[in-house]
Scaffold this active site. Structure first.
Site, PDB file in Angstrom:
ATOM      1  N   TRP A 150      -4.788  -5.846  -9.241  1.00  0.00           N
ATOM      2  CA  TRP A 150      -4.476  -5.443  -8.132  1.00  0.00           C
ATOM      3  C   TRP A 150      -4.874  -6.719  -6.720  1.00  0.00           C
ATOM      4  O   TRP A 150      -4.553  -7.447  -5.786  1.00  0.00           O
ATOM      5  CB  TRP A 150      -5.143  -3.717  -7.444  1.00  0.00           C
ATOM      6  CG  TRP A 150      -4.908  -4.141  -6.481  1.00  0.00           C
ATOM      7  CD1 TRP A 150      -6.100  -3.692  -4.810  1.00  0.00           C
ATOM      8  CD2 TRP A 150      -3.645  -3.276  -5.326  1.00  0.00           C
ATOM      9  NE1 TRP A 150      -4.880  -3.172  -4.008  1.00  0.00           N
ATOM     10  CE2 TRP A 150      -3.431  -2.940  -3.815  1.00  0.00           C
ATOM     11  CE3 TRP A 150      -2.344  -2.910  -5.735  1.00  0.00           C
ATOM     12  CZ2 TRP A 150      -3.025  -2.413  -3.085  1.00  0.00           C
ATOM     13  CZ3 TRP A 150      -1.446  -2.173  -5.392  1.00  0.00           C
ATOM     14  CH2 TRP A 150      -1.965  -2.264  -3.570  1.00  0.00           C
ATOM     15  N   TRP A 151      -6.119  -6.925  -6.952  1.00  0.00           N
ATOM     16  CA  TRP A 151      -6.647  -7.784  -6.141  1.00  0.00           C
ATOM     17  C   TRP A 151      -5.866  -9.373  -6.143  1.00  0.00           C
ATOM     18  O   TRP A 151      -5.738 -10.116  -5.247  1.00  0.00           O
ATOM     19  CB  TRP A 151      -8.225  -8.225  -6.724  1.00  0.00           C
ATOM     20  CG  TRP A 151      -9.213  -6.881  -5.969  1.00  0.00           C
ATOM     21  CD1 TRP A 151      -9.016  -6.722  -5.388  1.00  0.00           C
ATOM     22  CD2 TRP A 151     -10.548  -7.163  -6.378  1.00  0.00           C
ATOM     23  NE1 TRP A 151     -10.235  -5.860  -4.823  1.00  0.00           N
ATOM     24  CE2 TRP A 151     -11.326  -6.016  -5.999  1.00  0.00           C
ATOM     25  CE3 TRP A 151     -11.465  -7.761  -7.559  1.00  0.00           C
ATOM     26  CZ2 TRP A 151     -12.769  -5.646  -6.054  1.00  0.00           C
ATOM     27  CZ3 TRP A 151     -12.585  -7.318  -7.899  1.00  0.00           C
ATOM     28  CH2 TRP A 151     -13.263  -5.773  -7.254  1.00  0.00           C
TER      29      TRP A 151
ATOM     30  N   HIS B 149       0.538  -0.852  -0.310  1.00  0.00           N
ATOM     31  CA  HIS B 149       0.901  -0.153   0.089  1.00  0.00           C
ATOM     32  C   HIS B 149       0.723   1.323   0.079  1.00  0.00           C
ATOM     33  O   HIS B 149       0.589   2.511  -0.861  1.00  0.00           O
ATOM     34  CB  HIS B 149      -1.228   0.038   1.252  1.00  0.00           C
ATOM     35  CG  HIS B 149      -2.068  -0.513   1.094  1.00  0.00           C
ATOM     36  ND1 HIS B 149      -1.750  -2.064   0.806  1.00  0.00           N
ATOM     37  CD2 HIS B 149      -3.164  -0.542   1.101  1.00  0.00           C
ATOM     38  CE1 HIS B 149      -3.549  -2.254   0.863  1.00  0.00           C
ATOM     39  NE2 HIS B 149      -4.112  -1.992   0.129  1.00  0.00           N
TER      40      HIS B 149
ATOM     41  N   TYR C  11     -10.327   7.888   1.485  1.00  0.00           N
ATOM     42  CA  TYR C  11     -10.426   6.127   2.152  1.00  0.00           C
ATOM     43  C   TYR C  11      -8.919   5.935   3.059  1.00  0.00           C
ATOM     44  O   TYR C  11      -8.410   5.846   2.642  1.00  0.00           O
ATOM     45  CB  TYR C  11      -9.920   5.395   0.106  1.00  0.00           C
ATOM     46  CG  TYR C  11      -9.916   3.544   0.747  1.00  0.00           C
ATOM     47  CD1 TYR C  11     -10.206   3.224   2.128  1.00  0.00           C
ATOM     48  CD2 TYR C  11     -10.141   3.576  -0.667  1.00  0.00           C
ATOM     49  CE1 TYR C  11      -9.445   1.547   1.501  1.00  0.00           C
ATOM     50  CE2 TYR C  11     -10.219   2.291  -0.699  1.00  0.00           C
ATOM     51  CZ  TYR C  11     -10.259   1.125   0.133  1.00  0.00           C
ATOM     52  OH  TYR C  11     -10.553   0.053   0.529  1.00  0.00           O
TER      53      TYR C  11
END
Length: 105
Positions: A77-78, A23, A42
């Site tokens: 990304w997942w 991240h 976020y």
């Protein structure tokens, strides 16, 4: 006026540092996709004892959040994050919605 969404996710044991690193180095195309989809402010918080992640985001009234699961950048990304988290069959993180019970503005 934006709405606030909160949800819970689950990390696997031994991956906190790697989750944080990924991240810290989040892809610019992913941040652009989130912004363009109406997601902002976020944040993800970690309970280190349980490895539970708590996410909170603001969502614009007009947004494309529901289209994110079909976007190639989101899918990539997942796939990248799947080894670190509890995920569904398509590598989408298992998310448990958290209803708001109090807000002080």
């Amino acid at each position: 006026m934006p709405s606030i969404h909160a949800f819970r996710m689950q990390l696997k044991p031994g991956v906190i540092d790697e989750y944080r690193r990924r991240h810290d180095e989040i892809w610019p195309e992913l941040t652009a996709l989130l912004t363009d989809s109406g997601i902002h402010d976020y944040s993800i918080f970690l309970d280190e004892e349980t490895l539970t992640l708590f996410a909170v985001l603001k969502l614009a009234d007009v947004n494309a959040r529901d289209a994110l699961p079909d976007h190639p950048v989101m899918k990539r990304w997942w796939d990248y994050m799947a080894p670190l988290m509890e995920v569904q069959a398509d590598n989408r993180p298992v998310e448990t919605p958290l209803p708001m019970i109090f807000h002080h503005a």
